[in-house]
Design a protein around this motif. Structure first.
Motif, PDB file in Angstrom:
ATOM      1  N   SER A 175      97.114  73.320  24.342  1.00 46.99           N
ATOM      2  CA  SER A 175      96.135  73.154  25.772  1.00 46.99           C
ATOM      3  C   SER A 175      96.528  72.005  26.297  1.00 46.99           C
ATOM      4  N   GLN A 176      97.253  72.216  27.245  1.00 43.20           N
ATOM      5  CA  GLN A 176      97.213  70.858  28.079  1.00 43.20           C
ATOM      6  C   GLN A 176      95.743  70.360  28.725  1.00 43.20           C
ATOM      7  N   THR A 177      95.410  70.924  28.760  1.00 44.20           N
ATOM      8  CA  THR A 177      93.634  70.484  29.824  1.00 44.20           C
ATOM      9  C   THR A 177      92.963  68.849  28.691  1.00 44.20           C
ATOM     10  N   THR A 178      92.830  67.812  29.724  1.00 45.33           N
ATOM     11  CA  THR A 178      92.663  66.729  29.354  1.00 45.33           C
ATOM     12  C   THR A 178      91.129  66.681  29.270  1.00 45.33           C
ATOM     13  N   LYS A 179      90.032  65.556  28.653  1.00 48.04           N
ATOM     14  CA  LYS A 179      88.884  65.761  28.915  1.00 48.04           C
ATOM     15  C   LYS A 179      88.478  63.677  28.625  1.00 48.04           C
ATOM     16  N   LEU A 180      87.942  63.476  30.204  1.00 45.11           N
ATOM     17  CA  LEU A 180      87.627  62.145  29.456  1.00 45.11           C
ATOM     18  C   LEU A 180      86.355  61.889  28.819  1.00 45.11           C
ATOM     19  N   GLY A 181      86.686  60.967  27.310  1.00 49.60           N
ATOM     20  CA  GLY A 181      85.526  61.185  26.529  1.00 49.60           C
ATOM     21  C   GLY A 181      84.474  59.705  26.629  1.00 49.60           C
ATOM     22  N   MET A 182      85.284  58.636  27.074  1.00 50.51           N
ATOM     23  CA  MET A 182      84.359  57.476  27.521  1.00 50.51           C
ATOM     24  C   MET A 182      84.820  55.989  28.501  1.00 50.51           C
ATOM     25  N   PRO A 183      84.784  56.325  29.570  1.00 47.59           N
ATOM     26  CA  PRO A 183      85.888  55.134  30.075  1.00 47.59           C
ATOM     27  C   PRO A 183      85.661  53.695  29.564  1.00 47.59           C
ATOM     28  N   GLY A 184      86.927  52.757  29.627  1.00 45.93           N
ATOM     29  CA  GLY A 184      86.725  51.005  29.233  1.00 45.93           C
ATOM     30  C   GLY A 184      88.235  51.321  29.315  1.00 45.93           C
ATOM     31  N   ASP A 185      88.299  50.527  29.241  1.00 50.40           N
ATOM     32  CA  ASP A 185      90.544  49.404  28.872  1.00 50.40           C
ATOM     33  C   ASP A 185      90.466  49.572  27.190  1.00 50.40           C
ATOM     34  N   PHE A 186      89.800  49.759  26.310  1.00 45.52           N
ATOM     35  CA  PHE A 186      90.136  50.135  25.146  1.00 45.52           C
ATOM     36  C   PHE A 186      90.125  51.510  24.308  1.00 45.52           C
ATOM     37  N   GLY A 187      90.558  51.604  23.566  1.00 48.88           N
ATOM     38  CA  GLY A 187      91.024  53.048  22.477  1.00 48.88           C
ATOM     39  C   GLY A 187      90.087  52.659  21.615  1.00 48.88           C
ATOM     40  N   ALA A 188      89.591  53.824  20.832  1.00 49.42           N
ATOM     41  CA  ALA A 188      88.160  54.457  19.579  1.00 49.42           C
ATOM     42  C   ALA A 188      89.469  54.988  18.650  1.00 49.42           C
ATOM     43  N   VAL A 189      88.271  54.557  17.655  1.00 45.96           N
ATOM     44  CA  VAL A 189      88.545  55.725  16.662  1.00 45.96           C
ATOM     45  C   VAL A 189      87.292  56.381  16.121  1.00 45.96           C
ATOM     46  N   PHE A 190      87.501  57.755  15.497  1.00 45.40           N
ATOM     47  CA  PHE A 190      86.133  58.936  15.637  1.00 45.40           C
ATOM     48  C   PHE A 190      84.846  58.144  14.376  1.00 45.40           C
ATOM     49  N   ALA A 191      84.272  58.160  13.708  1.00 41.90           N
ATOM     50  CA  ALA A 191      83.720  57.601  12.582  1.00 41.90           C
ATOM     51  C   ALA A 191      82.521  58.940  12.564  1.00 41.90           C
ATOM     52  N   ARG A 192      82.580  59.826  11.511  1.00 37.38           N
ATOM     53  CA  ARG A 192      81.538  60.438  10.780  1.00 37.38           C
ATOM     54  C   ARG A 192      80.137  60.246  10.710  1.00 37.38           C
ATOM     55  N   PRO A 193      78.909  60.516  11.055  1.00 34.56           N
ATOM     56  CA  PRO A 193      78.712  62.267  11.751  1.00 34.56           C
ATOM     57  C   PRO A 193      79.661  62.393  13.052  1.00 34.56           C
ATOM     58  N   ASP A 194      78.941  61.291  14.037  1.00 38.29           N
ATOM     59  CA  ASP A 194      79.652  61.531  15.243  1.00 38.29           C
ATOM     60  C   ASP A 194      79.145  60.252  16.542  1.00 38.29           C
ATOM     61  N   TYR A 195      80.148  58.904  15.928  1.00 38.19           N
ATOM     62  CA  TYR A 195      80.064  57.832  16.512  1.00 38.19           C
ATOM     63  C   TYR A 195      82.004  57.839  17.158  1.00 38.19           C
ATOM     64  N   LEU A 196      82.140  57.178  17.961  1.00 43.10           N
ATOM     65  CA  LEU A 196      83.119  56.450  18.496  1.00 43.10           C
ATOM     66  C   LEU A 196      83.177  55.050  18.376  1.00 43.10           C
ATOM     67  N   ILE A 197      84.255  54.150  17.875  1.00 41.15           N
ATOM     68  CA  ILE A 197      84.560  52.403  17.194  1.00 41.15           C
ATOM     69  C   ILE A 197      85.229  52.577  18.070  1.00 41.15           C
ATOM     70  N   SER A 198      84.510  51.384  18.998  1.00 45.68           N
ATOM     71  CA  SER A 198      86.115  50.957  20.142  1.00 45.68           C
ATOM     72  C   SER A 198      85.373  48.884  20.711  1.00 45.68           C
ATOM     73  N   SER A 199      86.933  48.802  20.772  1.00 54.55           N
ATOM     74  CA  SER A 199      86.577  47.620  21.023  1.00 54.55           C
ATOM     75  C   SER A 199      86.227  47.133  22.329  1.00 54.55           C
ATOM     76  N   HIS A 200      85.279  46.268  23.069  1.00 56.59           N
ATOM     77  CA  HIS A 200      84.854  45.594  24.761  1.00 56.59           C
ATOM     78  C   HIS A 200      85.270  44.639  24.764  1.00 56.59           C
ATOM     79  N   GLY A 201      86.163  44.111  23.310  1.00 54.00           N
ATOM     80  CA  GLY A 201      87.266  43.115  24.412  1.00 54.00           C
ATOM     81  C   GLY A 201      86.213  42.114  23.633  1.00 54.00           C
ATOM     82  N   GLU A 202      86.603  40.521  23.491  1.00 50.02           N
ATOM     83  CA  GLU A 202      86.859  39.089  22.787  1.00 50.02           C
ATOM     84  C   GLU A 202      86.216  39.782  21.703  1.00 50.02           C
ATOM     85  N   GLY A 203      86.502  39.996  21.005  1.00 53.25           N
ATOM     86  CA  GLY A 203      86.611  40.412  19.151  1.00 53.25           C
ATOM     87  C   GLY A 203      85.258  41.521  18.864  1.00 53.25           C
ATOM     88  N   LEU A 204      85.260  41.679  19.953  1.00 46.25           N
ATOM     89  CA  LEU A 204      83.986  42.993  19.708  1.00 46.25           C
ATOM     90  C   LEU A 204      83.939  44.037  19.040  1.00 46.25           C
TER      91      LEU A 204
END
Length: 249
Positions: free
Chosen positions: A181-210
């Motif tokens: 599919s060429q359809t996309t959806k915004l899952g989380m706005p922000g300046d940094f990427g993320a990785v998925f963590a089971r069971p249902d989390y996104l892990i992402s940096s918010h800058g400043e090493g956090l």
């Protein structure tokens, strides 16, 4: 464990350890924890000064180099832990995590990460697009046209994947794409990427090493509740924290 709203789940005290690499390590080239959480794959220089892929079992002290992985970058594991994907010299490759046999899967791969589905499909970045290739080699297909961004990470269904993208429709953040599919959806706005963590989390940096975790609704394909911190002092660059999560938490 589940949590309510943005409340952090109850967890045991964290375990911390330090890995001594054989040579120089660039955090930009990534470290990947295996799906079962017992091994690390990372890039380090060897005695000759060349970079290659190493695997360290966490119940041993010595890492082992994987032959044929010179110039490796951004390793990512097969879901069953038997093989590792990586980019080297502009090629997408895979290597057996035990015997070390290397196979080239595709050409013109960019150093923008990769992800491996339990369905046997790998998503990786080439210039201006995300492509797919079968895990044992075969035809390369375009899954999504994308000029900027990268760092894909499959969701549990093996079809949807998240990725970091630059401003699209005025919004920078983590998007969800789908195979076929060429359809996309915004899952989380922000300046940094993320990785998925089971069971249902996104892990992402918010800058400043956090680094933060936030619940991710796998039906609506978007974050819910409030983020909560999980780590600090984490190196990041190119709008992505270098974080890896095992399937066992």
């Amino acid at each position: 464990r589940r949590m309510r709203g943005g409340e952090a789940p109850s967890t045991p005290r964290p375990t911390r350890l330090s890995i001594t690499a054989p040579g120089q390590v660039s955090p930009q080239l990534s470290v990947a924890v295996s799906p079962e959480g017992r091994r690390l794959a990372y890039v380090s220089t060897d005695a000759s000064g060349g970079s290659r892929l190493w695997v360290r079992d966490l119940d041993t002290l010595a890492p082992r180099a994987l032959a044929g992985t010179e110039d490796a970058a951004h390793p990512f594991w097969k879901p069953d832990g038997s093989a590792i994907g990586f980019v080297a010299a502009g090629k997408l490759k895979r290597v057996d995590a035990g015997a070390g046999q290397v196979q080239t899967l595709a050409n013109n791969a960019l150093r923008s990460g990769g992800t491996w589905s339990w369905t046997g499909v790998i998503v990786f970045k080439r210039q201006g697009e995300f492509d797919t290739v079968p895990e044992n080699g075969g035809p390369v297909s375009t899954v999504l046209k994308l000029d900027t961004g990268g760092w894909p990470s499959f969701l549990p269904d093996g079809r949807n994947f998240i990725y970091q993208a630059g401003a699209a429709n005025g919004t920078r953040g983590v998007y969800v794409g789908e195979l076929g599919s060429q359809t996309t959806k915004l899952g989380m706005p922000g300046d940094f990427g993320a990785v998925f963590a089971r069971p249902d989390y996104l892990i992402s940096s918010h800058g400043e090493g956090l680094v933060f975790a936030q619940r991710f609704d796998l039906t609506r394909l978007e974050v819910t509740g409030e983020p909560f911190p999980v780590a600090e002092g984490v190196w990041s660059a190119h709008l992505a924290a270098r974080v890896s999560v095992s399937a066992t938490g």
